[in-house]
Scaffold this motif. Structure first.
Motif, PDB file in Angstrom:
ATOM      1  N   LEU A  54       1.003  -1.324   0.161  1.00  0.00           N
ATOM      2  CA  LEU A  54      -0.094  -0.019   0.039  1.00  0.00           C
ATOM      3  C   LEU A  54       0.856   1.321  -0.067  1.00  0.00           C
ATOM      4  O   LEU A  54       2.075   1.196   0.282  1.00  0.00           O
ATOM      5  CB  LEU A  54      -0.768   0.057   1.183  1.00  0.00           C
ATOM      6  CG  LEU A  54      -2.073  -0.918   1.490  1.00  0.00           C
ATOM      7  CD1 LEU A  54      -2.746  -0.907   2.729  1.00  0.00           C
ATOM      8  CD2 LEU A  54      -2.962  -1.076   0.363  1.00  0.00           C
ATOM      9  N   ALA A  55       0.276   2.364  -0.160  1.00  0.00           N
ATOM     10  CA  ALA A  55       1.076   3.658  -0.119  1.00  0.00           C
ATOM     11  C   ALA A  55       1.722   3.827   1.153  1.00  0.00           C
ATOM     12  O   ALA A  55       2.600   4.476   1.428  1.00  0.00           O
ATOM     13  CB  ALA A  55       0.225   4.855  -0.595  1.00  0.00           C
ATOM     14  N   SER A  56       1.082   3.363   2.248  1.00  0.00           N
ATOM     15  CA  SER A  56       1.591   3.592   3.577  1.00  0.00           C
ATOM     16  C   SER A  56       2.824   2.797   3.729  1.00  0.00           C
ATOM     17  O   SER A  56       3.639   2.760   4.773  1.00  0.00           O
ATOM     18  CB  SER A  56       0.562   3.097   4.510  1.00  0.00           C
ATOM     19  OG  SER A  56       0.297   1.655   4.480  1.00  0.00           O
ATOM     20  N   GLY A  57       3.258   1.640   2.865  1.00  0.00           N
ATOM     21  CA  GLY A  57       4.446   0.907   3.182  1.00  0.00           C
ATOM     22  C   GLY A  57       4.071  -0.573   3.486  1.00  0.00           C
ATOM     23  O   GLY A  57       4.878  -1.494   3.564  1.00  0.00           O
ATOM     24  N   ARG A  58       2.688  -0.644   3.845  1.00  0.00           N
ATOM     25  CA  ARG A  58       2.226  -2.046   4.505  1.00  0.00           C
ATOM     26  C   ARG A  58       2.263  -3.061   3.457  1.00  0.00           C
ATOM     27  O   ARG A  58       1.641  -2.819   2.527  1.00  0.00           O
ATOM     28  CB  ARG A  58       1.007  -2.080   5.253  1.00  0.00           C
ATOM     29  CG  ARG A  58       0.426  -3.389   5.370  1.00  0.00           C
ATOM     30  CD  ARG A  58      -0.889  -3.186   6.252  1.00  0.00           C
ATOM     31  NE  ARG A  58      -1.599  -4.481   6.417  1.00  0.00           N
ATOM     32  CZ  ARG A  58      -3.081  -4.815   6.999  1.00  0.00           C
ATOM     33  NH1 ARG A  58      -3.635  -3.830   6.761  1.00  0.00           N
ATOM     34  NH2 ARG A  58      -3.219  -5.997   6.991  1.00  0.00           N
ATOM     35  N   VAL A  59       2.722  -4.449   3.432  1.00  0.00           N
ATOM     36  CA  VAL A  59       2.598  -5.518   2.546  1.00  0.00           C
ATOM     37  C   VAL A  59       1.220  -5.835   2.588  1.00  0.00           C
ATOM     38  O   VAL A  59       0.602  -6.295   3.742  1.00  0.00           O
ATOM     39  CB  VAL A  59       3.536  -6.665   2.963  1.00  0.00           C
ATOM     40  CG1 VAL A  59       3.305  -7.817   2.107  1.00  0.00           C
ATOM     41  CG2 VAL A  59       4.955  -6.063   3.049  1.00  0.00           C
ATOM     42  N   ILE A  60       0.530  -5.737   1.505  1.00  0.00           N
ATOM     43  CA  ILE A  60      -0.759  -6.219   1.267  1.00  0.00           C
ATOM     44  C   ILE A  60      -1.016  -7.398   0.733  1.00  0.00           C
ATOM     45  O   ILE A  60      -2.184  -7.986   0.746  1.00  0.00           O
ATOM     46  CB  ILE A  60      -1.526  -5.032   0.423  1.00  0.00           C
ATOM     47  CG1 ILE A  60      -3.213  -5.282   0.773  1.00  0.00           C
ATOM     48  CG2 ILE A  60      -1.386  -5.111  -0.718  1.00  0.00           C
ATOM     49  CD1 ILE A  60      -3.637  -4.673   2.228  1.00  0.00           C
TER      50      ILE A  60
END
Length: 263
Positions: free
Chosen positions: A225-231
């Motif tokens: 995601l844009a937040s850096g979380r692996v999705i």
């Protein structure tokens, strides 16, 4: 003597072939027969015993030439039926610079995409899934495994894993996973892919309609995601005879030019 065996004999006797192993000369003769239309997609080859007897070589030589052609995807073997010329499949060119779904890729090419589901469900995570997705052993994952087809030709096996809090109902994915994620604001915006060569295992090869051991591409993708979380964590197997992955490369900036000592 069949047209094919006459063509093979002519190919074996063309030039002296000095220094070239006999099985390679035999392979090239069969490849030439394919390119010239002497044998066509779907045609059955004579048995190894028959080819060996007609052109006076050992069955081991014939088997090695045939297995090389099976591994390259030009021939397929069906248990109990024999060896056949593989159907021609139009190659698909896939850009490595865009993060798109399989459905979107095929739509842009005017091809009809569809899937055959292998598995959809909620499961405890594997150690790899926990590590990549940042989950604990108490959390659950949604797994989506499907055979991807374009114009009814099987191209890839895609196995995607997401946290169950991202996709609590895997059954909601009927076509495009990314379309479902888009609706909840969780569609990935970037990804890192690792591509490696592989030889297809028997189960995967059967799903893809090729022979076991045929060349394939193994692709592992981690999407963010844009937040850096692996999705999303996806491991896919692609037919080696259908896909070309293309990347655009640019020269680095002037300040990245190697120094004289390094050149």
């Amino acid at each position: 003597m069949t047209v094919l065996t006459r063509h093979i004999l002519a190919g074996l006797h063309a030039g002296d072939g000095q220094g070239t192993p006999l099985y390679l000369r035999l392979r090239r003769s069969i490849e030439d027969a394919l390119s010239r239309g002497v044998i066509r997609p779907g045609d059955a080859l004579p048995s190894e015993r028959e080819i060996a007897a007609r052109i006076a070589v050992s069955r081991v030589t014939v088997r090695k030439a045939v297995q090389d052609l099976v591994a390259s995807g030009l021939l397929i073997q069906r248990h109990g039926s024999g060896t056949f010329v593989a159907p021609r499949v139009d190659r698909v060119e896939q850009s490595l610079s865009r993060l798109t779904s399989f459905t979107e890729d095929m739509a842009r090419r005017g091809m009809a995409a569809r899937s055959q589901w292998i598995d959809r469900g909620i499961y405890p995570p594997s150690p790899d899934e926990m590590m990549v997705l940042g989950l604990s052993s108490r959390e659950l994952v949604a797994r989506l495994s499907r055979l991807r087809l374009a114009n009814d030709t099987p191209l890839a096996i895609e196995r995607a894993t997401l946290s169950s809090d991202v996709l609590p109902d895997p059954g909601a994915v009927t076509r495009s996973l990314y379309t479902v994620l888009q609706k909840t604001g969780k569609r990935p915006v970037r990804a890192v892919q690792r591509i490696s060569a592989t030889n297809l295992e028997a189960d995967d090869a059967a799903l893809l309609g090729v022979s076991a051991g045929a060349a394939g591409l193994s692709i592992e993708r981690i999407s963010y995601l844009a937040s850096g979380r692996v999705i999303e964590f996806t491991r896919s197997i692609y037919r080696g005879d259908t896909y070309d992955f293309v990347a655009e490369l640019r020269l680095g900036e002037a300040d990245e030019t190697p120094s004289a000592e390094a050149s």
